[in-house]
Design a protein around this motif. Structure first.
Motif, mmCIF file in Angstrom:
data_model
loop_
_atom_site.group_PDB
_atom_site.id
_atom_site.type_symbol
_atom_site.label_atom_id
_atom_site.label_comp_id
_atom_site.label_asym_id
_atom_site.label_seq_id
_atom_site.Cartn_x
_atom_site.Cartn_y
_atom_site.Cartn_z
ATOM 1 N N GLY A 115 0.886 -1.334 0.037
ATOM 2 C CA GLY A 115 -0.160 0.082 0.043
ATOM 3 C C GLY A 115 0.713 1.226 0.154
ATOM 4 O O GLY A 115 0.066 2.339 0.050
ATOM 5 N N ASP A 118 -0.195 4.262 -2.388
ATOM 6 C CA ASP A 118 -1.103 5.063 -1.965
ATOM 7 C C ASP A 118 -1.153 6.049 -0.712
ATOM 8 O O ASP A 118 -1.398 7.102 -0.823
ATOM 9 N N TYR A 119 -0.242 5.408 0.042
ATOM 10 C CA TYR A 119 0.413 6.347 1.265
ATOM 11 C C TYR A 119 1.125 7.491 0.884
ATOM 12 O O TYR A 119 1.006 8.647 1.183
#
Length: 224
Positions: A115, A118-119
Motif C-alpha cells: 500500500g 497510495d500512502y
C-alpha cells in the motif's frame, strides 16, 4: 551523530539504554524520564486520527526549550476530510505558537509494503498544505526495505524529509531485524532506526555504510 549502543564482540546483544542517545519518542501516558534533559530531538505524540472519527488530541500543548520537536499524529485511516486536516494543522500552529522549535509533523501510519504507493500520494497532498518551513516525517515498517516496490519507495523522495523505521513491537525488538535493516539503503530518503527502551540491540554492519542513515530514536516506556 547520535551515540550508538553496541554489544561486545561475540556476546549477547546489549539492552537499549536511553542514556546513550539524544533523540526520543514520548507517547501519551509515559512519564517523562530525567534523560530528556539532554535530548536534542523529541517526537511527541499529539493525538490520533481514528478509524471511526477525526483527530483526537491526547496531549496538552508542550513547551520544550532545548530540543527540536516533531508533532506525532498516530493515524488509522488516510481518507481525511477537510475538517480533520484543518484540525491537525491548527494543532501544529498551536505548538509552534507556544515557542517550541518545531521541525514539523510526523505521521505514524502502518502502511503495508503493497500500500506504499497510495500512502505516498496521501503524504504528497498533506505536504502541499504544510506551512512554509515545516518538514514532514513518517514512521516506517522494516519490511518496506525488503518487500516494497522500488517505484513506490521512490515516491517518497521529495515528499518526506525522513523515515523513522520501527525495529520493535510492544516492548521487544523484532526478531530478525538485522536482515531487514541490511536492505534499508533501498529507502531513498534520509532514515533513522527506532529502538525500544530495554530492547535487545546489536547494530547491523550495513548501517555504518548507509549514506542516508541518520541515527537512532529511542521509544521510551514506563518501568514495569
Amino acid at each position: 551523530m547520535l551515540a550508538l549502543l553496541t554489544a561486545c564482540s561475540g556476546g549477547a546483544p546489549a539492552r537499549v539504554d536511553p542514556v546513550h542517545y539524544d533523540a526520543f519518542f514520548l507517547w501519551a501516558g509515559v512519564k517523562p524520564p530525567a534523560v530528556l534533559a539532554h535530548a536534542k530531538t523529541l517526537y511527541l505524540l499529539a493525538g490520533e486520527v481514528r478509524r471511526t472519527g477525526g483527530f483526537v488530541s491526547l496531549r496538552a500543548v508542550p513547551k520544550v526549550k532545548q530540543a527540536e520537536v516533531w508533532m506525532v499524529v498516530r493515524v488509522e485511516r488516510l481518507d481525511w476530510d477537510e475538517v480533520t486536516t484543518a484540525r491537525v494543522l491548527k494543532e501544529l500552529a498551536r505548538w509552534q505558537a507556544a515557542g517550541n522549535r518545531m521541525a514539523g509533523p510526523q505521521i505514524d501510519f502502518d502502511s503495508s509494503a503493497k500500500g506504499l504507493a497510495d500512502y505516498a500520494a496521501f503524504l504528497k497532498a498533506l505536504r502541499a498544505q504544510l506551512p512554509p518551513g515545516m518538514k514532514l516525517s513518517i514512521t516506517g515498517l522494516m519490511d518496506w526495505s525488503a518487500n516494497a516496490d522500488p517505484a513506490a519507495l521512490a515516491g517518497l523522495k521529495g515528499v518526506v524529509d525522513e523515515v523513522v523505521v520501527q525495529s520493535y513491537q510492544g516492548r521487544a525488538t523484532i526478531p530478525g531485524y538485522a536482515g531487514y535493516l541490511a536492505k534499508l539503503a533501498r529507502v531513498p530518503v534520509p532514515h533513522k532506526v527506532a529502538l525500544v527502551q530495554g530492547g535487545e540491540w546489536r547494530e547491523p554492519a550495513a548501517l555504518k555504510g548507509d549514506p542516508l542513515f541518520r541515527g537512532y530514536v529511542v521509544f521510551l516506556v514506563n518501568p514495569k
